[in-house]
Scaffold this motif. Structure first.
Motif, PDB file in Angstrom:
ATOM      1  N   HIS C  41       0.853  -1.186   0.000  1.00  0.00           N
ATOM      2  CA  HIS C  41       0.000   0.000   0.000  1.00  0.00           C
ATOM      3  C   HIS C  41       0.893   1.242   0.000  1.00  0.00           C
ATOM      4  O   HIS C  41       1.889   1.288   0.721  1.00  0.00           O
ATOM      5  N   THR C  43       0.555   5.564   0.207  1.00  0.00           N
ATOM      6  CA  THR C  43      -0.292   6.762   0.302  1.00  0.00           C
ATOM      7  C   THR C  43       0.572   8.001   0.117  1.00  0.00           C
ATOM      8  O   THR C  43       1.757   8.006   0.461  1.00  0.00           O
TER       9      THR C  43
ATOM     10  N   THR E   9      -9.892   5.660   2.835  1.00  0.00           N
ATOM     11  CA  THR E   9     -10.121   6.478   1.642  1.00  0.00           C
ATOM     12  C   THR E   9     -11.237   7.483   1.923  1.00  0.00           C
ATOM     13  O   THR E   9     -12.142   7.231   2.733  1.00  0.00           O
ATOM     14  N   TRP E  52      -3.978   6.994  -2.929  1.00  0.00           N
ATOM     15  CA  TRP E  52      -3.787   5.695  -2.289  1.00  0.00           C
ATOM     16  C   TRP E  52      -3.627   4.645  -3.386  1.00  0.00           C
ATOM     17  O   TRP E  52      -4.438   4.603  -4.316  1.00  0.00           O
TER      18      TRP E  52
END
Lengths: 68, 68, 68, 68, 68, 68
Positions: C41, C43, E9, E52
């Motif tokens: 992941h 961000t 999110t 993301w």
């Protein structure tokens, strides 16, 4: 795709307690926001009591006073 | 002025692999956003597999099952 | 299970540049540590130049001086 | 309700220095933003010099060169 | 003294859902580790789907494909 | 090479207050740990009061009660 970081003082948290935190947070995100558990990551950061302060004082020192 | 934090499981990442991550991320930020490498900081946080969960389960346990 | 947070100043980073950062970091973690991309992941956190300081000064002010 | 995380290289920071950082940041938030010290949490994260990079290079290596 | 950051999110999470997350995490830390709720801080960080990525791809794009 | 993140509630913190925080933290790290200010990065993250909880409750709600 939630990511959750849990910061706690380093106090002998057991493997079972860590599992309970990971399971509980993942379940909460599923129940409240319908997030797929397979996409939820949880990390636990254990921080020495010398390295955490509240009220301008180290937790190590706060605890000494509380015990007196 | 980028700052990048890379969190990975603690699995014997070598000094050379850490250097490759630091170099690679810094190069990427220069190529994509033209960021001056001297202002790019990268930190690597290695997290015990008991302290990381996915799908509500500790990575330690996920790996045990995968190996069977 | 890597998790990567990229912090940059808010300077009109485009959707394509963000995609390039996400793709590049994920590829790097696969190449250096053999991490499964599906578990990586990334961000991106865009931070106002008033809210970022280096050398004790806001980036907003540093840039004004540099342009003179 | 401020929360402050201070990341520094792991270089033998003493308990007294940590206390000075915690006290100083808490005082600063009270003076600048009038934040109640009892609600200000400060954590210190000490990071190995192999795990921190600037300019695409590990701090461990940067320091070796600087000392020559 | 736990501190928990929840990253999700940005998808129109309501005020009530945020409250449920804050309440649930605080309760979990009390039940598992006996942490005083008054010392537990929880923050929620809502991240744009362009910012993301999983599997090397932006969540914005992943969702477009999933809907087809 | 310090990196400091300051998280506060979003309450109309002015540009001057942000500058005071950046300057003060940078000075503190120089005084306590002799850190070169040019290598100290400080970021400020302003968080909506709906997104911050203490004691299991949103700051938005805590403040309503306090004012009564």
């Amino acid at each position: 795709m939630p990511y959750v970081k849990i910061e706690v003082t380093r106090d002998g948290v057991t493997k079972e307690q860590k599992q309970a935190l990971i399971h509980g947070v993942t379940k909460l995100l599923y129940e409240v926001l319908n997030k797929d558990p397979q996409l939820t990551h949880v990390t636990i950061d254990e921080i020495d009591t010398d390295n955490w302060g509240v009220g301008g004082e180290q937790v190590t020192e706060i605890r000494k006073k509380t015990k007196q």
